[in-house]
Design a protein around this motif. Sequence first.
Motif, PDB file in Angstrom:
ATOM      1  N   LEU A  13       0.137  34.237 -39.115  1.00 38.91           N
ATOM      2  CA  LEU A  13       0.500  35.646 -39.040  1.00 38.91           C
ATOM      3  C   LEU A  13       0.003  36.212 -37.714  1.00 38.91           C
ATOM      4  O   LEU A  13      -0.989  35.733 -37.159  1.00 38.91           O
ATOM      5  CB  LEU A  13      -0.146  36.429 -40.178  1.00 38.91           C
ATOM      6  N   ASP A  14       0.672  37.233 -37.237  1.00 40.19           N
ATOM      7  CA  ASP A  14       0.255  37.918 -36.017  1.00 40.19           C
ATOM      8  C   ASP A  14      -0.727  39.019 -36.418  1.00 40.19           C
ATOM      9  O   ASP A  14      -0.320  40.099 -36.820  1.00 40.19           O
ATOM     10  CB  ASP A  14       1.470  38.493 -35.294  1.00 40.19           C
ATOM     11  N   LEU A  15      -2.010  38.721 -36.363  1.00 41.50           N
ATOM     12  CA  LEU A  15      -3.045  39.678 -36.740  1.00 41.50           C
ATOM     13  C   LEU A  15      -3.843  40.101 -35.516  1.00 41.50           C
ATOM     14  O   LEU A  15      -3.963  39.329 -34.568  1.00 41.50           O
ATOM     15  CB  LEU A  15      -4.002  39.048 -37.760  1.00 41.50           C
ATOM     16  N   PRO A  16      -4.420  41.296 -35.561  1.00 36.26           N
ATOM     17  CA  PRO A  16      -5.182  41.784 -34.391  1.00 36.26           C
ATOM     18  C   PRO A  16      -6.627  41.289 -34.348  1.00 36.26           C
ATOM     19  O   PRO A  16      -7.543  42.038 -34.026  1.00 36.26           O
ATOM     20  CB  PRO A  16      -5.120  43.307 -34.577  1.00 36.26           C
ATOM     21  N   PHE A  17      -6.839  40.010 -34.698  1.00 37.88           N
ATOM     22  CA  PHE A  17      -8.170  39.434 -34.695  1.00 37.88           C
ATOM     23  C   PHE A  17      -8.157  38.174 -33.848  1.00 37.88           C
ATOM     24  O   PHE A  17      -7.181  37.427 -33.862  1.00 37.88           O
ATOM     25  CB  PHE A  17      -8.641  39.107 -36.115  1.00 37.88           C
ATOM     26  N   PRO A  18      -9.246  37.874 -33.155  1.00 42.12           N
ATOM     27  CA  PRO A  18      -9.287  36.667 -32.309  1.00 42.12           C
ATOM     28  C   PRO A  18      -9.154  35.389 -33.136  1.00 42.12           C
ATOM     29  O   PRO A  18      -9.680  35.295 -34.247  1.00 42.12           O
ATOM     30  CB  PRO A  18     -10.667  36.747 -31.652  1.00 42.12           C
ATOM     31  N   ARG A  25      -2.507  30.870 -42.189  1.00 36.60           N
ATOM     32  CA  ARG A  25      -1.321  30.064 -42.432  1.00 36.60           C
ATOM     33  C   ARG A  25      -0.591  30.768 -43.560  1.00 36.60           C
ATOM     34  O   ARG A  25      -1.199  31.127 -44.573  1.00 36.60           O
ATOM     35  CB  ARG A  25      -1.667  28.627 -42.848  1.00 36.60           C
ATOM     36  N   ALA A  26       0.710  30.994 -43.409  1.00 37.99           N
ATOM     37  CA  ALA A  26       1.447  31.800 -44.383  1.00 37.99           C
ATOM     38  C   ALA A  26       2.765  31.149 -44.754  1.00 37.99           C
ATOM     39  O   ALA A  26       3.390  30.470 -43.942  1.00 37.99           O
ATOM     40  CB  ALA A  26       1.707  33.187 -43.802  1.00 37.99           C
ATOM     41  N   ILE A  27       3.159  31.385 -45.981  1.00 43.94           N
ATOM     42  CA  ILE A  27       4.478  30.969 -46.445  1.00 43.94           C
ATOM     43  C   ILE A  27       5.065  32.148 -47.216  1.00 43.94           C
ATOM     44  O   ILE A  27       4.377  32.805 -47.994  1.00 43.94           O
ATOM     45  CB  ILE A  27       4.416  29.672 -47.277  1.00 43.94           C
ATOM     46  N   ARG A  28       6.324  32.447 -46.938  1.00 41.57           N
ATOM     47  CA  ARG A  28       6.977  33.635 -47.483  1.00 41.57           C
ATOM     48  C   ARG A  28       8.237  33.238 -48.231  1.00 41.57           C
ATOM     49  O   ARG A  28       8.941  32.312 -47.838  1.00 41.57           O
ATOM     50  CB  ARG A  28       7.332  34.573 -46.326  1.00 41.57           C
ATOM     51  N   SER A  29       8.504  33.960 -49.306  1.00 40.30           N
ATOM     52  CA  SER A  29       9.757  33.797 -50.041  1.00 40.30           C
ATOM     53  C   SER A  29      10.189  35.173 -50.513  1.00 40.30           C
ATOM     54  O   SER A  29       9.480  36.161 -50.313  1.00 40.30           O
ATOM     55  CB  SER A  29       9.582  32.852 -51.236  1.00 40.30           C
ATOM     56  N   ASP A  30      11.333  35.253 -51.174  1.00 39.79           N
ATOM     57  CA  ASP A  30      11.780  36.525 -51.733  1.00 39.79           C
ATOM     58  C   ASP A  30      10.806  37.030 -52.799  1.00 39.79           C
ATOM     59  O   ASP A  30      10.736  38.221 -53.065  1.00 39.79           O
ATOM     60  CB  ASP A  30      13.184  36.391 -52.336  1.00 39.79           C
ATOM     61  N   ALA A  31      10.053  36.121 -53.397  1.00 37.93           N
ATOM     62  CA  ALA A  31       9.112  36.483 -54.460  1.00 37.93           C
ATOM     63  C   ALA A  31       7.796  37.018 -53.923  1.00 37.93           C
ATOM     64  O   ALA A  31       7.055  37.677 -54.649  1.00 37.93           O
ATOM     65  CB  ALA A  31       8.854  35.279 -55.354  1.00 37.93           C
TER      66      ALA A  31
END
Length: 72
Positions: A13-18, A25-31
């Motif tokens: 994810l694009d987070l504002p932390f170093p 690590r991310a995984i996305r679905s409609d759910a």
Amino acid sequence: MTFPAFMEAFPALDLPFPDDVVTTRAIRSDAGLVVFFTFLKDFELPAHAHKAQWGTVVEGEIEFTIGDETRI
């Protein structure tokens, strides 16, 4: 903790932390969205709010505050 190779291949994810403090690590679905956070150093996350979420600590511990209640 080292995640298996297939999980390490999930996008970050694009987070504002170093990156030397926290990795994701991310995984996305409609759910929904599943995110694995790895905190590499002690880190104090600024106060924030969002909709309901569920989480579990796989290794180590976390101190968090919801409202006036702090838990470890």
